[in-house]
Structure formats: structure tokens, C-alpha cells
Design a protein around this motif. Structure first.
Motif, mmCIF file in Angstrom:
data_model
loop_
_atom_site.group_PDB
_atom_site.id
_atom_site.type_symbol
_atom_site.label_atom_id
_atom_site.label_comp_id
_atom_site.label_asym_id
_atom_site.label_seq_id
_atom_site.Cartn_x
_atom_site.Cartn_y
_atom_site.Cartn_z
ATOM 1 N N ALA A 10 0.840 -1.202 0.000
ATOM 2 C CA ALA A 10 0.000 0.000 0.000
ATOM 3 C C ALA A 10 0.873 1.248 0.000
ATOM 4 C CB ALA A 10 -0.929 -0.004 1.219
ATOM 5 N N LEU A 11 1.938 1.231 0.783
ATOM 6 C CA LEU A 11 2.843 2.378 0.822
ATOM 7 C C LEU A 11 3.554 2.576 -0.512
ATOM 8 C CD1 LEU A 11 4.373 1.911 4.379
ATOM 9 C CD2 LEU A 11 2.710 3.636 3.655
ATOM 10 N N ALA A 12 3.934 1.475 -1.169
ATOM 11 C CA ALA A 12 4.599 1.569 -2.475
ATOM 12 C C ALA A 12 3.659 2.164 -3.512
ATOM 13 C CB ALA A 12 5.080 0.188 -2.920
ATOM 14 N N ASP A 13 2.378 1.832 -3.432
ATOM 15 C CA ASP A 13 1.401 2.404 -4.360
ATOM 16 C C ASP A 13 1.160 3.881 -4.076
ATOM 17 O OD1 ASP A 13 1.004 0.007 -5.699
ATOM 18 O OD2 ASP A 13 -0.797 -0.524 -4.549
ATOM 19 N N GLU A 14 1.050 4.211 -2.807
ATOM 20 C CA GLU A 14 0.678 5.562 -2.395
ATOM 21 C C GLU A 14 1.848 6.552 -2.426
ATOM 22 O OE1 GLU A 14 -2.151 8.338 -1.370
ATOM 23 O OE2 GLU A 14 -2.525 6.209 -1.736
ATOM 24 N N TYR A 31 8.945 8.083 -2.137
ATOM 25 C CA TYR A 31 9.747 7.861 -0.936
ATOM 26 C C TYR A 31 10.570 6.577 -1.005
ATOM 27 C CZ TYR A 31 7.135 11.676 1.178
ATOM 28 O OH TYR A 31 6.586 12.895 1.456
ATOM 29 N N GLY A 32 10.480 5.869 -2.111
ATOM 30 C CA GLY A 32 11.297 4.683 -2.306
ATOM 31 C C GLY A 32 10.727 3.386 -1.763
ATOM 32 N N TYR A 33 9.461 3.381 -1.355
ATOM 33 C CA TYR A 33 8.850 2.132 -0.911
ATOM 34 C C TYR A 33 8.778 1.180 -2.099
ATOM 35 C CZ TYR A 33 7.321 4.508 3.332
ATOM 36 O OH TYR A 33 7.281 5.199 4.508
ATOM 37 N N GLU A 34 9.072 -0.094 -1.839
ATOM 38 C CA GLU A 34 9.060 -1.091 -2.900
ATOM 39 C C GLU A 34 8.036 -2.173 -2.595
ATOM 40 O OE1 GLU A 34 12.923 -2.625 -3.702
ATOM 41 O OE2 GLU A 34 13.824 -0.631 -3.823
#
Length: 68
Positions: free
Chosen positions: A19-23, A27-30
Motif C-alpha cells: 500500500a505504501l509503495a502504491d501511495e 519515498y522509495g517504498y518497494e
């Protein structure tokens, strides 16, 4: 082995890595698979742990839960 029905706090509170990678890709979330997720805690935080219709700790049709 991981439970196929696992649904922990992180899965639903907005902290799931996917969810963080999509949103927030800036910020570099993978993305990772649920099997790779470091937040997996088995029965400890699973919302289905006390619901036998969703949880099969014996490793039956719903899968095994970390050796429980």
C-alpha cells in the motif's frame, strides 16, 4: 510456511509495504509479496486467529500457520 488466510494489523492499517509503495513511490517504498513481508507475525496479530471458519491451525484446506 505461512498461513494463506493471514490478515495482520499491518495488512489493514495503512502500513502494508504494498500500500505504501502504491501511495508513496517517491519515498522509495518497494513492492514485496506477502511471503516476503517482514511484518508477518503469524497468529500473534492475525485477526482470524480466533475465528475457526477462517483459521485452520491444523494445516488443512486453509494452510499451515507457522507450525501451530
Amino acid at each position: 510456511m505461512r498461513c494463506v488466510n493471514y490478515c495482520g494489523v499491518t495488512c489493514v492499517n495503512g502500513s502494508c509495504p504494498n500500500a505504501l509503495a502504491d501511495e508513496y513511490p517517491e519515498y522509495g517504498y518497494e513492492h514485496c509479496t506477502c511471503d516476503e513481508c517482514g511484518y508477518y507475525k503469524g497468529c500473534e496479530d492475525c485477526c482470524f486467529a480466533d475465528k475457526p471458519e477462517y483459521c485452520d491451525k491444523s494445516g488443512g484446506q486453509n494452510g499451515s500457520v507457522d507450525g501451530f
